[in-house]
Design a protein around this motif. Structure first.
Motif, PDB file in Angstrom:
ATOM      1  N   THR A  42      -3.537   6.892   5.548  1.00 16.65           N
ATOM      2  CA  THR A  42      -4.521   6.080   4.874  1.00 16.65           C
ATOM      3  C   THR A  42      -5.383   5.360   5.897  1.00 16.65           C
ATOM      4  OG1 THR A  42      -2.726   5.674   3.370  1.00 16.65           O
ATOM      5  CG2 THR A  42      -4.772   4.525   2.932  1.00 16.65           C
ATOM      6  N   LEU A  43      -4.737   4.901   6.950  1.00 20.86           N
ATOM      7  CA  LEU A  43      -5.493   4.138   7.936  1.00 20.86           C
ATOM      8  C   LEU A  43      -6.384   5.039   8.777  1.00 20.86           C
ATOM      9  CD1 LEU A  43      -2.802   1.575   9.069  1.00 20.86           C
ATOM     10  CD2 LEU A  43      -4.653   1.297   7.406  1.00 20.86           C
ATOM     11  N   GLU A  53      -7.032  19.917   3.970  1.00 22.10           N
ATOM     12  CA  GLU A  53      -6.332  19.528   2.745  1.00 22.10           C
ATOM     13  C   GLU A  53      -7.310  19.460   1.580  1.00 22.10           C
ATOM     14  OE1 GLU A  53      -4.477  15.708   2.598  1.00 22.10           O
ATOM     15  OE2 GLU A  53      -3.153  16.324   0.976  1.00 22.10           O
ATOM     16  N   GLU A  75     -12.665   9.701   2.252  1.00 20.12           N
ATOM     17  CA  GLU A  75     -11.342   9.363   1.749  1.00 20.12           C
ATOM     18  C   GLU A  75     -11.343   9.211   0.234  1.00 20.12           C
ATOM     19  OE1 GLU A  75      -7.605   9.404   2.138  1.00 20.12           O
ATOM     20  OE2 GLU A  75      -9.060   9.851   3.709  1.00 20.12           O
ATOM     21  N   ASN A  95     -12.111  19.305   6.325  1.00 16.46           N
ATOM     22  CA  ASN A  95     -10.768  18.827   6.053  1.00 16.46           C
ATOM     23  C   ASN A  95      -9.988  19.895   5.278  1.00 16.46           C
ATOM     24  OD1 ASN A  95      -8.547  17.654   4.715  1.00 16.46           O
ATOM     25  ND2 ASN A  95      -9.389  15.648   5.226  1.00 16.46           N
ATOM     26  N   THR A 137       1.599  17.073  -3.932  1.00 13.84           N
ATOM     27  CA  THR A 137       2.381  17.805  -2.935  1.00 13.84           C
ATOM     28  C   THR A 137       3.119  18.961  -3.597  1.00 13.84           C
ATOM     29  OG1 THR A 137       2.741  15.655  -1.932  1.00 13.84           O
ATOM     30  CG2 THR A 137       4.000  17.485  -1.047  1.00 13.84           C
ATOM     31  N   LYS A 147     -11.425  12.557  -1.455  1.00 14.68           N
ATOM     32  CA  LYS A 147     -10.147  13.254  -1.463  1.00 14.68           C
ATOM     33  C   LYS A 147      -9.229  12.682  -2.544  1.00 14.68           C
ATOM     34  CE  LYS A 147      -6.950  13.402   1.975  1.00 14.68           C
ATOM     35  NZ  LYS A 147      -6.699  13.420   3.411  1.00 14.68           N
ATOM     36  N   ILE A 191       6.806   7.092   3.710  1.00 17.02           N
ATOM     37  CA  ILE A 191       5.941   5.922   3.587  1.00 17.02           C
ATOM     38  C   ILE A 191       5.117   5.730   4.853  1.00 17.02           C
ATOM     39  CG2 ILE A 191       5.985   3.421   3.439  1.00 17.02           C
ATOM     40  CD1 ILE A 191       8.266   3.757   1.464  1.00 17.02           C
ATOM     41  N   ASP A 203       6.013  11.735  -9.139  1.00 18.48           N
ATOM     42  CA  ASP A 203       5.499  10.857  -8.093  1.00 18.48           C
ATOM     43  C   ASP A 203       4.766  11.639  -7.009  1.00 18.48           C
ATOM     44  OD1 ASP A 203       6.323   8.602  -9.252  1.00 18.48           O
ATOM     45  OD2 ASP A 203       8.139   8.352  -8.052  1.00 18.48           O
ATOM     46  N   ASN A 204       5.119  12.905  -6.853  1.00 19.72           N
ATOM     47  CA  ASN A 204       4.541  13.682  -5.758  1.00 19.72           C
ATOM     48  C   ASN A 204       3.803  14.901  -6.274  1.00 19.72           C
ATOM     49  OD1 ASN A 204       5.754  12.333  -3.270  1.00 19.72           O
ATOM     50  ND2 ASN A 204       7.503  12.643  -4.617  1.00 19.72           N
ATOM     51  N   THR A 216       2.730   6.917  -3.878  1.00 22.53           N
ATOM     52  CA  THR A 216       3.168   8.078  -4.657  1.00 22.53           C
ATOM     53  C   THR A 216       2.030   8.559  -5.551  1.00 22.53           C
ATOM     54  OG1 THR A 216       3.965   6.729  -6.439  1.00 22.53           O
ATOM     55  CG2 THR A 216       5.534   7.261  -4.705  1.00 22.53           C
ATOM     56  N   ASP A 217       2.152   9.815  -5.927  1.00 21.65           N
ATOM     57  CA  ASP A 217       1.057  10.427  -6.683  1.00 21.65           C
ATOM     58  C   ASP A 217       0.982   9.946  -8.123  1.00 21.65           C
ATOM     59  OD1 ASP A 217       0.509  11.775  -4.447  1.00 21.65           O
ATOM     60  OD2 ASP A 217       1.454  13.656  -5.067  1.00 21.65           O
ATOM     61  N   SER A 218       2.019   9.230  -8.572  1.00 21.07           N
ATOM     62  CA  SER A 218       1.999   8.826  -9.975  1.00 21.07           C
ATOM     63  C   SER A 218       0.808   7.936 -10.275  1.00 21.07           C
ATOM     64  CB  SER A 218       3.302   8.124 -10.348  1.00 21.07           C
ATOM     65  OG  SER A 218       3.511   7.052  -9.470  1.00 21.07           O
ATOM     66  N   PHE A 265       0.836  -1.183   0.000  1.00 20.19           N
ATOM     67  CA  PHE A 265       0.000   0.000   0.000  1.00 20.19           C
ATOM     68  C   PHE A 265       0.878   1.244   0.000  1.00 20.19           C
ATOM     69  CE2 PHE A 265      -3.588   2.132  -0.136  1.00 20.19           C
ATOM     70  CZ  PHE A 265      -4.483   2.149   0.914  1.00 20.19           C
ATOM     71  N   GLY A 266       1.854   1.189   0.925  1.00 20.56           N
ATOM     72  CA  GLY A 266       2.749   2.328   1.094  1.00 20.56           C
ATOM     73  C   GLY A 266       3.522   2.632  -0.165  1.00 20.56           C
ATOM     74  N   SER A 274      -4.793  13.981   7.257  1.00 21.81           N
ATOM     75  CA  SER A 274      -4.193  14.498   6.043  1.00 21.81           C
ATOM     76  C   SER A 274      -2.767  14.956   6.315  1.00 21.81           C
ATOM     77  CB  SER A 274      -5.003  15.678   5.527  1.00 21.81           C
ATOM     78  OG  SER A 274      -4.688  16.813   6.275  1.00 21.81           O
ATOM     79  N   ASN A 275      -2.073  15.264   5.263  1.00 20.02           N
ATOM     80  CA  ASN A 275      -0.722  15.760   5.458  1.00 20.02           C
ATOM     81  C   ASN A 275      -0.645  17.271   5.271  1.00 20.02           C
ATOM     82  OD1 ASN A 275      -1.128  15.690   2.757  1.00 20.02           O
ATOM     83  ND2 ASN A 275       0.896  14.910   2.233  1.00 20.02           N
ATOM     84  N   VAL A 320       0.976   5.590   5.191  1.00 19.64           N
ATOM     85  CA  VAL A 320       0.233   4.464   5.729  1.00 19.64           C
ATOM     86  C   VAL A 320      -0.688   4.937   6.847  1.00 19.64           C
ATOM     87  CG1 VAL A 320       0.444   2.273   6.920  1.00 19.64           C
ATOM     88  CG2 VAL A 320       2.060   2.875   5.116  1.00 19.64           C
TER      89      VAL A 320
END
Lengths: 965, 418
Positions: B146-147, A81, A45, A79, B108, A48, B139, B104-105, A19-21, A14-15, B151-152, B143
């Motif tokens: 997500t759980l 974000e 979720e 939220n 952000t 978002k 990472i 990839d980001n 990445t945003d790709s 999952f982790g 948010s970041n 995680v």
């Protein structure tokens, strides 16, 4: 345990996919549809993630505007974000969906009241970015609150928002009084708020040239200086740039500001450093030179400038361009720092070239040995451009530092021995200049130069070589052979070479007349008969005539002692330099052009000047062209071009006849062609040649065409004269002002454009004289207009069919129509023009007399006139005085009619003639006028009534111009 | 002010765009592509370009072009500095500034750009302020987010944003309090054929890593501050005290930062740690050349020279090199024509030498230019300018921190002409 491990594993996966790709990997089919479903999902979720996908698509330029309503629906959220992401989306697409954007307004207004300052600021900031008129209306109230918010973070965000709003709707900002609030923020207790207020005001001021937005007085200056110490690096830049616009009252104030600004020179941000340098360079002007502090300041300026050169190459480039200016203004600052400008082999080429330029400026007797050693090193590098410039630099050193001339020449000779083609050519070009500076000193090298004759294939080098041969013809045994060898391919040569060859051979002839008659005849006939180039032809005729009338005079003229070449070449003209010093760190300083020359929309850029130096300053401050009166406008500040000193040298031979030479044989002119020939010829041949009849015939033949074409070079000037005379050329035509210089050559790489407007049989003509003052041929001309008040646009392409050779002028008439795009300009009759040629694109703006737009069917029916006059509210009436006009009312009426101002009725009341007139503009606007003329009184009164009163001022100016010309 | 930003990779693809005002079509980049085509080398693209309606200001970092579009008169240095700051921030957040990592980001990145600039005005560019508002990705956090669904993006106002010390956040806490300073000096020099110094100067920088609890107020003083006449400081340094007492007094940012940079100019004598004896020559005929290079210690202040390398950009016509090195290895890259000799430690008893022949393309004329040598080296525990830190004091907090200073000297742009 196993289970736990599995789960961890899954999380890892999952982790790694975090990445945003992943947002890019949506299926092509029904992509939008899928996103829509996800956006409307109940799960937070998922929502978002969907918005993130939308944003990702947006960043790479995909069109996701169709999702607008769905994304806006996600806005109501706690939220942060998600809220930010939706805001990002809104800013991008609100413009295309204005009606939908309104839906978001309520949330914005609510967010502006949020207890969290971060959200208040975010809301007001985002609202300002939504460039939709309907939204801006709702923005005013929240913005007003935020400008007075208790939290400085909100205030500073709101300050910037005023600038945003001003960009969208300037009028609204003024009406709402936001500008005053912004001015108050300069006194805010928080330095960041002050900095942002200054930044916002500076940006607004740029589009409001004359407004007194940043009213700088000692109190505000003090506040700014205090904020300077405490705000962020970017804020410091804004404040410093603002300070630079202030003119201190006296040297003490100047010194105290300098003292408080100097610490900024040690800032890590190079932009802060350079802005501080600007302030110091400017205020230093006011300090007395004998002051200790003045010396201290000079010393303090050097290290930061040197440090800029150890930064990234892009920063170095900008720094070097600015140092180039600083070195010209105050060479003493960096005179000991020559070595930092030495070139490293892996510097980018644009840095290398700039460093080289500065090295030459800093070259002096003290360091010339080092400099030459370096230059010689560079001349063996790989990059052709750089090598050429290095060779050229050696020549410039020779001219600048007399003691080094001999070493420079021997270095150049060494380089010629390398036989590298472009090095040889470049060396010959600079040796020519060295000969000019030190005549009769280094002729021993001519033999070496002549050996390389065959390898020269560039016009400039060929021309230089020919110049040398012609100039020293008496010392070169086979000068005639050498020149003859060039003559074979005369017509394939460039104009530069042809002109030089012509002059060179005439010189040769005057020095060794007996052996070279044939040669000189040949070149004269080539130049006058077989050439299409007027410059060449004219120079040929001038020589011919000189030779045939008075050879002694010819000798005096052609072989006259030439003025010495100046020491420094490529110096920026002092008034321009002063202006550029005031713009250190800006784009102007990178391009070495005044901002008015190239910044788009800089209608009101004020010419800045250095303080203190009042004597020279007076002339710099040309009036702001934007506010100058329409028709009788002052020509734009023309700064004499000095750039082409080198280029002019070659042509110097031509100029003496008009100034220092003997007066032209005017009597001969009147006698006509035949007489002229007979008379002059004898005296020429009698002296030197003993009356050779063949020669006489040779000279006599071609000038049958002479009288007409002799006029050619003058014709440009004559045309101007006719134009100046107003009615002479076209007595009943519409008024056309004299030509003025619109684009000076120095702003346009040698292209000068002067011009005017005229209306001829219903067609608006833009009449221009294009002059090539550069060294190379110009081709591929094209023209374009910016949108303007009356939709003027070229009706056809710019017809310049033949290439424009150096020193050549051409007259062009460009018909215009009025069906182009419309945008209101300030002033109304301002026209921004772009002209392109093979070299570059240039911009200028000019003003056309509004009378060009008066159409021929502008005569109104009497009844209609009366009704209209009554119909237009009195508020729209404006009255003007025309002074010192000595025409009778009938004469005035006739004259005005020529410019399509039609008199409909005339009434005489108590000795006063009242003329009622109508005008129709190309866009259908009617202007009604009442002209009152009292016998014996030279002052007329005009009353204008129009539904669009903004044109009145321009129309009045046309009245004045027409009546007085 | 800054209107738009385009990120372009070195092959010329625009892979990200951001507009702070109205949208500008990406076709504006065509002018840049034209200039890039003309320049050949990406390093040689002029940083400021004029187009009919806009100005393009570009920087080239890590094979990426950051291209900004501006419409009004803006100080170009301001834009360039800002672009470098953007690249620094990406590096800070993602470990590198490359196309892959940005893609990839992308969200952000977009949030960061929005936070850094408002309407073209810089908003928050300090790393610690940004990190409080937008958490850097890792990472573990992904995680957790997500759980837990958090948010970041921070939802409180960053504390540093408005104080007079925007570079430091409040409430910093560490169990181990430490402050380390690295004094790093780079020698920029040009030596000529005979080994004479044409030009030499030292670029120094003091990098700090400070992890201290609370609001510590530090004072750093030097044994010989007179050396420093040309300095630029981090905004935290109190300039007045430097002017008056020649000590650095500051409340440090949290974490890694550059405290100051300085410049010891060519006016002073700069010690050159190594000498180079070289001869590179090409023969008129026979299409070959010879190369012979020896390095030896010069002014090393008794320290060991390590990491010694020699890099030579050979003329285009050189096909191969057949050399013997007494120490270390050499490689010759045929495509880029770069010869690299990796020597390692310099042994004063046995000087390293590289000798042999170069083969030149048959029939090609003798190369006109002589290639310059680029020297790389490193000397630990020495600041070649002689700069020494005498002490570091801390006020305002009670605990006793660990302190440390390290010195290192490197070769910067160290070139030997042949």
């Amino acid at each position: 345990m196993q289970e736990w491990a599995n789960q961890l594993c899954e999380n890892r996966q999952f982790g790694s996919k975090m990445t945003d790709s992943k947002y890019f990997t949506t299926t092509k089919k029904g992509e939008i549809f899928e996103l829509k479903a996800e956006l409307n999902s109940d799960k937070k979720e998922k929502k978002k993630e969907a918005v993130k996908k939308v944003i990702a698509s947006m960043t790479v330029g995909k069109d996701v505007s169709a999702l607008f309503p769905d994304v806006v629906n996600c806005m109501q959220t706690d939220n942060l974000e998600l809220k930010k992401l939706v805001y990002l989306y809104l800013m991008n697409y609100a413009k295309s969906q204005p009606d939908m954007a309104i839906m978001a307004v309520n949330t914005f207004v609510k967010d502006c009241e949020d207890p969290n300052p971060l959200i208040r600021a975010l809301a007001v900031r985002t609202m300002g970015c939504i460039r939709v008129d309907k939204i801006t209306e709702y923005l005013c109230e929240p913005l007003r609150k935020c400008l007075k918010d208790e939290d400085p973070y909100v205030r500073k965000t709101a300050a910037v928002c005023v600038a945003k709003l001003h960009d969208i709707n300037a009028q609204l900002v003024e009406d709402q009084g936001f500008l005053d609030t912004l001015k108050d923020l300069i006194s805010d207790s928080n330095p960041m708020v002050v900095a942002n207020a200054v930044a916002a005001l500076s940006e607004i001021a740029e589009s409001h040239p004359n407004s007194n937005l940043l009213d700088l007085n000692p109190q505000t200056i003090n506040k700014l200086l205090t904020a300077l110490n405490e705000c962020t690096e970017w804020g410091q830049i804004f404040i410093l740039d603002c300070l630079a616009n202030y003119t201190p009252r006296d040297d003490r104030e100047s010194q105290s500001i300098c003292e408080r600004v100097t610490p900024r020179l040690s800032h890590a941000n190079s932009a802060v450093v350079l802005s501080a340098v600007k302030v110091l360079m400017k205020f230093m002007e006011m300090l007395p030179k004998d002051l200790d502090y003045y010396g201290t300041l000079l010393k303090k300026l050097a290290p930061p400038l040197v440090t800029l050169l150890s930064a990234e190459p892009e920063l170095q480039y900008v720094a070097l361009r600015n140092i180039n200016l600083i070195v010209q203004r105050r060479p003493e600052i960096l005179k000991h720092e020559m070595k930092v400008f030495f070139v490293k082999y892996n510097d980018p080429i644009y840095v290398k070239l700039e460093k080289l330029d500065i090295m030459i400026r800093l070259a002096s007797q003290a360091n010339i040995a080092q400099v030459l050693a370096e230059l010689k090193e560079y001349a063996t590098e790989v990059d052709v451009d750089f090598v050429r410039k290095a060779v050229r630099a050696i020549g410039r050193c020779a001219i600048k530092v007399e003691q080094s001339a001999e070493r420079c020449v021997s270095t150049l000779l060494d380089l010629i021995q390398t036989k590298v083609n472009y090095v040889v050519q470049e060396a010959i070009v600079v040796i020519k200049d060295i000969f000019r500076k030190y005549p009769n000193k280094y002729e021993s090298v001519i033999a070496t130069l002549c050996e390389n004759l065959d390898s020269l294939d560039e016009p400039e080098a060929r021309a230089a070589m020919i110049w040398i041969v012609g100039e020293y013809a008496e010392r070169i045994d086979n000068a005639d052979e050498l020149l003859e060898s060039f003559l074979e391919g005369f017509h394939d040569e460039s104009t530069q070479v042809q002109l030089q060859l012509l002059t060179g051979i005439v010189k040769l002839f005057l020095k060794k007349p007996t052996e070279t008659q044939e040669l000189v005849q040949q070149v004269l006939s080539l130049a006058t008969q077989d050439s299409d180039n007027p410059d060449l032809r004219d120079r040929g005729y001038i020589y011919w005539r000189l030779l045939s009338t008075d050879p002694v005079a010819a000798k005096e003229v052609v072989l006259a002692e030439k003025p010495l070449i100046s020491e420094e070449t490529d110096l920026i003209e002092p008034t321009l330099l002063e202006e550029l010093i005031c713009h250190i760190g800006t784009l102007a300083s990178v391009y070495h052009k005044p901002p008015s020359a190239f910044v788009e929309g800089s209608r009101g850029v004020q010419h800045k000047r250095l303080p203190g130096s009042a004597g020279s300053g007076e002339s710099v401050d040309s009036p702001d062209t934007g506010s100058a009166a329409g028709v009788s406008e002052a020509p734009p500040a023309v700064i004499p071009s000095q750039g082409d000193l080198l280029g002019d040298l070659l042509n110097l031979d031509l100029t003496p006849p008009t100034t220092t030479g003997p007066p032209p044989p005017t009597s001969g002119m009147q006698m006509g062609a035949m007489d002229l020939l007979g008379g002059g010829l004898d005296s020429l041949l009698g002296g030197d040649l003993g009356g050779n009849p063949a020669m006489a015939a040779g000279f006599g033949a071609p000038p049958a065409v002479m009288p007409t074409s002799f006029n050619a070079p003058v014709s440009g000037g004559l045309d101007d004269l006719f134009d100046l005379g107003g009615g002479v050329g076209m007595p009943m035509g519409s008024y056309s002002p004299p030509k003025t210089v619109w684009l000076p050559a120095m702003k346009a790489k040698g292209l000068e454009i002067s011009g005017t407007f005229a209306r001829r049989s219903g067609v608006i003509q833009m009449e221009m004289t294009l002059t090539n003052k550069a060294m190379s041929v110009m081709t591929d001309f094209a023209i374009q207009f910016n949108r303007n008040s009356f939709g003027l646009a070229p009706a056809g392409p710019l017809q310049v069919l033949t290439p424009l050779s150096p020193n050549q002028s051409i007259e062009v008439s460009l018909p215009l129509n009025t069906v182009g795009p419309v945008m209101k300009m300030e002033p109304l009759n301002n026209l921004q023009v772009a002209v392109k040629n093979n070299i570059d694109v240039f911009y200028f703006s000019c003003q056309y007399p509004i009378s060009m737009l008066f159409v021929e069917d502008g005569k109104m029916e009497r009844q209609v006139f009366l009704a209209t006059w009554k119909d237009i509210p009195n508020d729209n009436e404006s009255q003007f005085q025309i002074k010192d006009c000595h025409l009778s009312s009938d004469a005035a009426s006739n004259k005005l009619q020529g410019s399509n101002i039609f008199t409909i009725a005339k009434r005489t009341v108590e000795g006063q003639d009242m003329l009622y007139q109508s005008i129709k503009l190309t866009n259908g606007i009617w202007v009604l006028a009442e002209l009152r003329v009292q016998a014996g009184n030279p002052n007329y009164t005009v009353s204008l009534k129009c539904r669009a009163p903004e044109v009145s001022q321009s129309v009045f100016q046309s009245y004045e111009a027409v009546l007085k010309n | 002010m800054i209107h738009s930003l385009f990120l372009i990779n070195h092959t010329g693809d625009i892979f990200l765009e951001k507009h702070w005002k109205s949208v500008i079509s990406r076709s504006v980049c065509d002018y840049f592509f034209e200039a890039k085509e003309k320049a050949g080398d990406p390093e040689n693209v002029p940083p400021v370009l004029q187009t009919p309606h806009h100005y393009l200001i570009t920087i080239y970092r890590g094979k990426l072009f950051l291209l900004s579009v501006i419409q009004t008169e803006v100080p170009p240095l301001f834009v360039i500095e800002f672009l470098h700051r953007v690249a620094d921030t990406f590096q800070d957040y993602f470990g590198e500034c490359s196309e892959g990592v940005i893609k990839d980001n992308v969200v952000t990145v977009y949030e960061l750009l929005e936070e850094m600039l408002d309407n073209g005005f810089p908003l928050a560019t300090e790393s610690n302020v940004l990190k409080e508002m937008i958490k850097p990705p890792n990472i573990l956090r992904s995680v957790v987010n997500t759980l837990t669904g958090s948010s970041n993006v921070g939802d409180t106002l960053p504390t540093g944003q408005l104080s007079n010390i925007p570079w430091r956040r409040a409430g910093v806490k560490y169990t181990n309090n430490e402050a380390y300073f690295d004094v790093i000096e780079e020698i920029d020099a040009i030596l000529d054929k005979s080994g004479t110094t044409v030009f030499a100067e030292i670029q120094g920088v003091i990098e700090a890593c400070v992890r201290l609890t609370g609001m510590p107020d530090l004072t750093l003083s030097f044994m010989n501050p007179r050396l420093l006449d040309d300095v630029s400081f981090h905004p935290c340094v109190r300039f007045k005290r430097w002017e008056a007492e020649r000590v650095l007094s500051f409340i440090p940012p949290d974490g890694n930062f550059t405290l100051m940079t300085y410049h010891v100019s060519s006016q002073n004598l700069v010690a050159i740690p190594v000498y180079v004896k070289q001869s590179i020559s090409f023969f008129e005929s026979g299409s070959c050349g010879r190369l012979d290079i020896t390095l030896g210690p010069k002014q090393t202040m008794g320290k060991m020279v390590e990491g010694l390398t020699v890099t030579i950009h050979m003329p285009k016509t050189v096909l191969s090199a057949n050399l013997t090195a007494t120490q270390g290895n050499y490689t010759y890259d045929l495509a880029t024509k770069v010869l690299v000799w990796d020597i390692g430690k310099l042994n004063p008893q046995k000087l390293p030498n590289l000798k042999g022949s170069l083969s030149v393309q048959a029939g090609a004329p003798k190369p006109e230019e002589n290639p310059s040598l680029n020297i790389g080296l490193k000397i630990q525990q020495l600041a070649i300018s002689g700069l020494k830190v005498s002490r570091l004091d801390m006020y305002g907090e009670k605990y006793k921190p660990f302190k440390g200073v390290k010195y290192v000297t490197k070769a910067g742009k160290f070139q030997v002409r042949t």
